[in-house]
Every structure is written in C-alpha cells, then in structure tokens.
Write a protein that holds these residues in place. Structure first.
Motif, PDB file in Angstrom:
ATOM      1  N   UNK A 118       0.827  -1.204   0.000  1.00  0.00           N
ATOM      2  CA  UNK A 118       0.000   0.000   0.000  1.00  0.00           C
ATOM      3  C   UNK A 118       0.862   1.254   0.000  1.00  0.00           C
ATOM      4  N   UNK A 119       1.961   1.201   0.755  1.00  0.00           N
ATOM      5  CA  UNK A 119       2.863   2.356   0.800  1.00  0.00           C
ATOM      6  C   UNK A 119       3.487   2.598  -0.574  1.00  0.00           C
ATOM      7  N   UNK A 120       3.949   1.510  -1.226  1.00  0.00           N
ATOM      8  CA  UNK A 120       4.563   1.646  -2.537  1.00  0.00           C
ATOM      9  C   UNK A 120       3.566   2.187  -3.558  1.00  0.00           C
ATOM     10  N   UNK A 121       2.342   1.675  -3.506  1.00  0.00           N
ATOM     11  CA  UNK A 121       1.308   2.155  -4.424  1.00  0.00           C
ATOM     12  C   UNK A 121       1.010   3.628  -4.188  1.00  0.00           C
ATOM     13  N   UNK A 122       0.948   4.024  -2.911  1.00  0.00           N
ATOM     14  CA  UNK A 122       0.682   5.432  -2.592  1.00  0.00           C
ATOM     15  C   UNK A 122       1.803   6.331  -3.102  1.00  0.00           C
ATOM     16  N   UNK A 123       3.049   5.888  -2.933  1.00  0.00           N
ATOM     17  CA  UNK A 123       4.197   6.668  -3.406  1.00  0.00           C
ATOM     18  C   UNK A 123       4.148   6.809  -4.924  1.00  0.00           C
ATOM     19  N   UNK A 124       3.853   5.685  -5.600  1.00  0.00           N
ATOM     20  CA  UNK A 124       3.767   5.725  -7.065  1.00  0.00           C
ATOM     21  C   UNK A 124       2.641   6.638  -7.526  1.00  0.00           C
ATOM     22  N   UNK A 125       1.493   6.581  -6.819  1.00  0.00           N
ATOM     23  CA  UNK A 125       0.362   7.419  -7.187  1.00  0.00           C
ATOM     24  C   UNK A 125       0.700   8.900  -7.023  1.00  0.00           C
ATOM     25  N   UNK A 126       1.336   9.235  -5.909  1.00  0.00           N
ATOM     26  CA  UNK A 126       1.697  10.635  -5.663  1.00  0.00           C
ATOM     27  C   UNK A 126       2.713  11.126  -6.686  1.00  0.00           C
ATOM     28  N   UNK A 127       3.679  10.270  -7.027  1.00  0.00           N
ATOM     29  CA  UNK A 127       4.682  10.653  -8.023  1.00  0.00           C
ATOM     30  C   UNK A 127       4.038  10.841  -9.395  1.00  0.00           C
ATOM     31  N   UNK A 128       3.122   9.938  -9.740  1.00  0.00           N
ATOM     32  CA  UNK A 128       2.440  10.038 -11.024  1.00  0.00           C
ATOM     33  C   UNK A 128       1.612  11.316 -11.096  1.00  0.00           C
ATOM     34  N   UNK A 129       0.859  11.611 -10.050  1.00  0.00           N
ATOM     35  CA  UNK A 129       0.024  12.814 -10.041  1.00  0.00           C
ATOM     36  C   UNK A 129       0.875  14.079 -10.109  1.00  0.00           C
ATOM     37  N   UNK A 130       2.036  14.059  -9.451  1.00  0.00           N
ATOM     38  CA  UNK A 130       2.933  15.221  -9.484  1.00  0.00           C
ATOM     39  C   UNK A 130       3.421  15.476 -10.909  1.00  0.00           C
TER      40      UNK A 130
END
Length: 289
Positions: A118-130
């Motif tokens: 979940x942490x990795x997915x959240x990090x990837x999501x935040x990076x993608x949105x940025x």
C-alpha cells in the motif's frame, strides 16, 4: 503453512501487473513502427503474439506448479494430523501452541507485506500525479476527476464534447465502427492468457462486450471514437510521450489523462479542464441552502 488462497491471489496480482507492463511495452513498440511500413507492422504483430504467448505459458506453468505444491503440502498436513492423534495430550497441546504462534507470525508477515504494498502504491500514485500536474500545468490545464466505474474512458470523452452524447451511445457507436472496419482492428486483438489471436467470432464477442458490459476502453476504442467524432484524441501519461489518435482530423482535440495507479484496479482515465475554470470554480461563493 501459508494460506493457499492468499498465496494464489498474490500470484494472480503479480501476473496482472506483468500483463499491464507487457501491454505498455507493446504499445511503445507499436508507436515506434510507422503504419505505412507493412513489413515491419507484420513483423511487429508476430513479435507481439510471441511475447504474449511466452508470458501466458509462463503464467500457466507458475499456477500449475503452485497447485502441485499445494497438493503435496496437503498430503504432508494430513500425515502430520495422523501423527498428532497418536501423541499424548501434552504433545498435542504443545503442537497447538506452536501452530498458534506460527499463525500469528504468518498474519504479521502478511500484514507487513500489505502495508509495504500500500505504501509503494501510494508513493507511485503521488509521483504520477505530481508529474501529470506539471505536464498539464504547462498547457494551462488541470485534471478533472472521473468516476472509476468501468466507463471512465467514455465519461472522460463525454465530459469534453460540445454536444451531449450518452456513455451508452458512445459505446454503441464505437462498437459499430469497429464491426464495419474489422481489418483495422481485428489484428490487434488476442487472448492475453493463451496468446492466441482473435478470430471473427471472438471479435464479435469483444464488440458485444463494449456495448453491453462495463468493459474498460483502450486504444482500439479510442481510435474508433476518434473516427466517429471526426476529432483527434490526445492521451497524456506521466512517463510516456503524448499519444495522439486521429491526427488526420483538425478539430480541437479531446484530451484524456491516463493513470496507472489512480485506483485499486489500476488503470484509469480522467478528463481535463482549463486551469482558469478550476480557479474560478474554487473561488465561487457557496450556494445558499
């Protein structure tokens, strides 16, 4: 002993991720080969079929191996239970205590794995949105959220049309266009599990699913709708060049944002809107109740 259902789910999730990565690789290859180069396009289709077949075979072998291993573990487990029945009560009590400790440890490890995922997915999501925010900002745009209900691609297109067209109509028009231009679409369809290419009957079922289910839309449906609407469609992604479909048309393009990590199911389409409109909407006074 790990819960077989949980282990199988982990294998299936990994397989799904690998399929998505392969499709991204295939799309990149397709974009690199000119449509006018029939020889290279034919070789590309052969390469794609081979890669999909190899992945499908590997996934099938992994699942078969998993099932064989589970069968062996069940035999060992049954033998262990038979031995326990012949042990004195004190030994059985100690065994139950060990099993309880093993269960707690397994649950702790699974919880840690889930937390890390979940942490990795959240990090990837935040990076993608940025990254997407920066790309859209350079064009004076912001992302507009579309519900993740299986119709997201069609709803994102609907959101930007100058006239009203329902999601159901968009699906129907896309399927009808594809059925009238079979040769343009059939070569790019196949079974992701087996690697087999679609025949005409498979193609008709695919088109029927477009109309009658919540099947996700992809590049083939986008190409069909581009022709239907006589409008170019641009797809913006965080880590890939902008994909332009229907570049032969001169109307103002429909712009979609394609996200890999937006929701639990993974891929998702959003719409866009001018940044000024978003700012004006945020500054609008609240409505009186």
């Amino acid at each position: 002993m790990d819960d077989p259902h949980s282990e199988q789910q982990r294998i299936l999730r990994r397989h799904q991720l690998e399929k998505k990565e392969l499709q991204d690789q295939i799309q990149s290859l397709k974009n690199s080969v000119p449509k006018t180069d029939k020889k290279k396009r034919k070789q590309l289709l052969q390469d794609v079929a081979r890669m999909e077949a190899e992945m499908a075979q590997r996934h099938r072998q992994e699942l078969e191996k998993f099932q064989d291993e589970r069968s062996f573990e069940y035999i060992i487990e049954d033998l262990t239970k038979m031995d326990l029945e012949n042990e004195p009560p004190c030994s059985r009590k100690a065994q139950r205590k060990r099993e309880k400790m093993e269960t707690l440890e397994r649950e702790r490890q699974e919880s840690n794995i889930q937390t890390e995922t979940e942490h990795l997915t959240r990090v990837r999501r935040e990076e993608e949105e940025k990254k997407l925010t920066a790309i859209l900002g350079a064009r004076g745009l912001v992302m507009k959220q579309i519900p993740a209900d299986g119709h997201c691609m069609y709803r994102a297109i609907q959101d930007q049309l100058a006239f009203y067209m329902s999601v159901e109509t968009l699906r129907l028009r896309a399927a009808n266009y594809m059925q009238k231009h079979v040769d343009e679409f059939l070569p790019f369809l196949g079974n992701a599990e087996t690697g087999d290419s679609f025949d005409y009957d498979d193609f008709l079922i695919y088109c029927d699913n477009i109309v009658n289910t919540k099947a996700w839309g992809g590049q083939l449906e986008l190409r069909a709708l581009s022709h239907v609407l006589k409008t170019p469609i641009e797809v913006i992604q965080a880590d890939s060049p902008i994909l332009v479909i229907g570049e032969e048309y001169t109307k103002k393009p429909i712009i979609l944002v394609y996200l890999h990590y937006a929701c639990i199911l993974g891929e998702h389409y959003n719409s866009v809107m001018p940044a000024q409109a978003e700012a004006a909407r945020g500054a609008a006074p609240p409505r009186l109740q």
